[in-house]
Motif scaffolding. Structure first.
Motif, PDB file in Angstrom:
ATOM      1  N   GLU A  34      37.039  20.136  15.422  1.00  0.00           N
ATOM      2  CA  GLU A  34      38.254  20.014  16.080  1.00  0.00           C
ATOM      3  C   GLU A  34      39.389  21.110  15.416  1.00  0.00           C
ATOM      4  OE1 GLU A  34      39.854  16.289  17.203  1.00  0.00           O
ATOM      5  OE2 GLU A  34      38.020  15.345  17.361  1.00  0.00           O
ATOM      6  N   LEU A  35      39.319  21.036  14.055  1.00  0.00           N
ATOM      7  CA  LEU A  35      40.229  22.052  13.418  1.00  0.00           C
ATOM      8  C   LEU A  35      40.201  23.378  13.746  1.00  0.00           C
ATOM      9  CD1 LEU A  35      40.292  20.513   9.732  1.00  0.00           C
ATOM     10  CD2 LEU A  35      41.841  20.013  11.859  1.00  0.00           C
ATOM     11  N   LEU A  36      39.085  23.821  14.199  1.00  0.00           N
ATOM     12  CA  LEU A  36      38.970  25.180  14.376  1.00  0.00           C
ATOM     13  C   LEU A  36      39.307  25.408  16.012  1.00  0.00           C
ATOM     14  CD1 LEU A  36      35.273  26.161  12.984  1.00  0.00           C
ATOM     15  CD2 LEU A  36      37.494  26.925  12.454  1.00  0.00           C
ATOM     16  N   LEU A  68      42.081  23.758  17.102  1.00  0.00           N
ATOM     17  CA  LEU A  68      43.279  23.302  17.274  1.00  0.00           C
ATOM     18  C   LEU A  68      44.389  24.245  17.243  1.00  0.00           C
ATOM     19  CD1 LEU A  68      43.722  19.870  15.446  1.00  0.00           C
ATOM     20  CD2 LEU A  68      43.928  20.367  17.794  1.00  0.00           C
ATOM     21  N   ASP A  69      45.506  24.312  17.751  1.00  0.00           N
ATOM     22  CA  ASP A  69      46.486  25.379  17.307  1.00  0.00           C
ATOM     23  C   ASP A  69      47.225  25.037  16.112  1.00  0.00           C
ATOM     24  OD1 ASP A  69      48.986  26.899  17.326  1.00  0.00           O
ATOM     25  OD2 ASP A  69      49.862  26.181  19.256  1.00  0.00           O
ATOM     26  N   PRO A  70      47.205  25.857  14.900  1.00  0.00           N
ATOM     27  CA  PRO A  70      47.554  25.715  13.848  1.00  0.00           C
ATOM     28  C   PRO A  70      49.274  25.167  13.631  1.00  0.00           C
ATOM     29  CG  PRO A  70      46.856  27.710  13.691  1.00  0.00           C
ATOM     30  CD  PRO A  70      46.727  27.511  15.339  1.00  0.00           C
ATOM     31  N   GLN A  71      49.987  25.415  14.748  1.00  0.00           N
ATOM     32  CA  GLN A  71      51.396  25.045  14.904  1.00  0.00           C
ATOM     33  C   GLN A  71      51.637  23.789  15.277  1.00  0.00           C
ATOM     34  OE1 GLN A  71      53.704  27.262  13.704  1.00  0.00           O
ATOM     35  NE2 GLN A  71      51.936  28.454  13.342  1.00  0.00           N
ATOM     36  N   VAL A  72      50.554  23.321  15.875  1.00  0.00           N
ATOM     37  CA  VAL A  72      50.449  21.925  16.641  1.00  0.00           C
ATOM     38  C   VAL A  72      49.641  20.931  15.895  1.00  0.00           C
ATOM     39  CG1 VAL A  72      50.357  20.398  18.510  1.00  0.00           C
ATOM     40  CG2 VAL A  72      51.209  22.790  18.848  1.00  0.00           C
ATOM     41  N   GLY A  73      48.714  21.417  15.521  1.00  0.00           N
ATOM     42  CA  GLY A  73      47.558  20.421  14.823  1.00  0.00           C
ATOM     43  C   GLY A  73      47.859  19.683  13.772  1.00  0.00           C
ATOM     44  N   ALA A  74      47.405  18.354  13.541  1.00  0.00           N
ATOM     45  CA  ALA A  74      47.822  17.470  12.326  1.00  0.00           C
ATOM     46  C   ALA A  74      46.350  17.264  12.022  1.00  0.00           C
ATOM     47  CB  ALA A  74      48.521  16.297  13.085  1.00  0.00           C
ATOM     48  N   ILE A  75      46.160  17.645  10.718  1.00  0.00           N
ATOM     49  CA  ILE A  75      44.734  17.352  10.186  1.00  0.00           C
ATOM     50  C   ILE A  75      44.573  15.899   9.661  1.00  0.00           C
ATOM     51  CG2 ILE A  75      43.642  17.495   7.927  1.00  0.00           C
ATOM     52  CD1 ILE A  75      44.923  20.399   7.721  1.00  0.00           C
ATOM     53  N   GLY A 134      43.128  11.805   0.818  1.00  0.00           N
ATOM     54  CA  GLY A 134      42.529  12.737  -0.360  1.00  0.00           C
ATOM     55  C   GLY A 134      41.415  12.965  -0.641  1.00  0.00           C
ATOM     56  N   ARG A 135      40.372  11.713  -0.427  1.00  0.00           N
ATOM     57  CA  ARG A 135      39.119  11.787  -0.741  1.00  0.00           C
ATOM     58  C   ARG A 135      38.453  12.551   0.497  1.00  0.00           C
ATOM     59  NH1 ARG A 135      39.290   5.897  -2.678  1.00  0.00           N
ATOM     60  NH2 ARG A 135      39.662   5.516  -0.584  1.00  0.00           N
ATOM     61  N   PHE A 136      39.159  12.330   1.694  1.00  0.00           N
ATOM     62  CA  PHE A 136      38.400  13.346   2.862  1.00  0.00           C
ATOM     63  C   PHE A 136      38.622  14.719   2.623  1.00  0.00           C
ATOM     64  CE2 PHE A 136      40.393  15.970   6.059  1.00  0.00           C
ATOM     65  CZ  PHE A 136      39.258  16.166   6.917  1.00  0.00           C
ATOM     66  N   SER A 137      39.831  15.177   2.071  1.00  0.00           N
ATOM     67  CA  SER A 137      39.993  16.638   1.781  1.00  0.00           C
ATOM     68  C   SER A 137      38.931  17.174   0.559  1.00  0.00           C
ATOM     69  CB  SER A 137      41.647  16.834   1.245  1.00  0.00           C
ATOM     70  OG  SER A 137      41.872  18.161   1.085  1.00  0.00           O
ATOM     71  N   ALA A 138      38.867  16.325  -0.262  1.00  0.00           N
ATOM     72  CA  ALA A 138      37.793  16.606  -1.534  1.00  0.00           C
ATOM     73  C   ALA A 138      36.363  16.781  -0.557  1.00  0.00           C
ATOM     74  CB  ALA A 138      37.795  15.755  -2.560  1.00  0.00           C
ATOM     75  N   SER A 139      36.018  15.902   0.028  1.00  0.00           N
ATOM     76  CA  SER A 139      34.634  15.784   0.614  1.00  0.00           C
ATOM     77  C   SER A 139      34.629  17.071   1.696  1.00  0.00           C
ATOM     78  CB  SER A 139      34.462  14.495   1.299  1.00  0.00           C
ATOM     79  OG  SER A 139      34.437  13.423   0.557  1.00  0.00           O
ATOM     80  N   LYS A 149      43.139  22.592   5.532  1.00  0.00           N
ATOM     81  CA  LYS A 149      44.365  23.497   5.706  1.00  0.00           C
ATOM     82  C   LYS A 149      43.816  24.974   6.125  1.00  0.00           C
ATOM     83  CE  LYS A 149      47.231  23.721   2.647  1.00  0.00           C
ATOM     84  NZ  LYS A 149      48.464  23.539   1.519  1.00  0.00           N
ATOM     85  N   GLN A 150      42.928  25.094   5.362  1.00  0.00           N
ATOM     86  CA  GLN A 150      42.421  26.685   5.329  1.00  0.00           C
ATOM     87  C   GLN A 150      41.854  26.736   6.639  1.00  0.00           C
ATOM     88  OE1 GLN A 150      40.463  26.330   1.525  1.00  0.00           O
ATOM     89  NE2 GLN A 150      41.676  28.314   0.910  1.00  0.00           N
TER      90      GLN A 150
END
Length: 88
Positions: A44-46, A48-55, A68-73, A83-84
């Motif tokens: 889904e992140l790939l 999405l439009d980076p200007q509109v997408g909400a992680i 926070g745990r999601f981001s680390a995993s 974000k990258q």
């Protein structure tokens, strides 16, 4: 979903489900499920439009309540932070 739910649907004991996942996928059922959910978030992140997408919205939709745990995993699995991925 719990391992007990999965075992009931499959008509197996919890231990049989755990052993089968280890034998076939070399991970526990919960690790397998988390990997599938992380893969779906990445897809889904790939897209999405980076200007509109909400992680956070995408992560919560796939069952990750603690960002926070999601981001680390996510970083451990893919070698980059969500974000990258979104910026690609």
């Amino acid at each position: 979903m719990t391992i007990a739910d999965l075992a009931a649907v499959a008509g197996l004991s919890v231990r049989s489900v755990q052993e089968s996942f280890r034998r076939v996928f070399d991970v526990s059922p919960l690790t397998y499920l988390q990997d599938v959910r992380l893969d779906r978030v990445r897809s889904e992140l790939l897209a999405l439009d980076p200007q509109v997408g909400a992680i956070g919205d995408v992560a919560r939709r796939w069952g990750f309540a603690h960002l926070g745990r999601f981001s680390a995993s996510y970083a451990a699995r893919f070698g980059e932070y969500p974000k990258q991925t979104l910026r690609r």
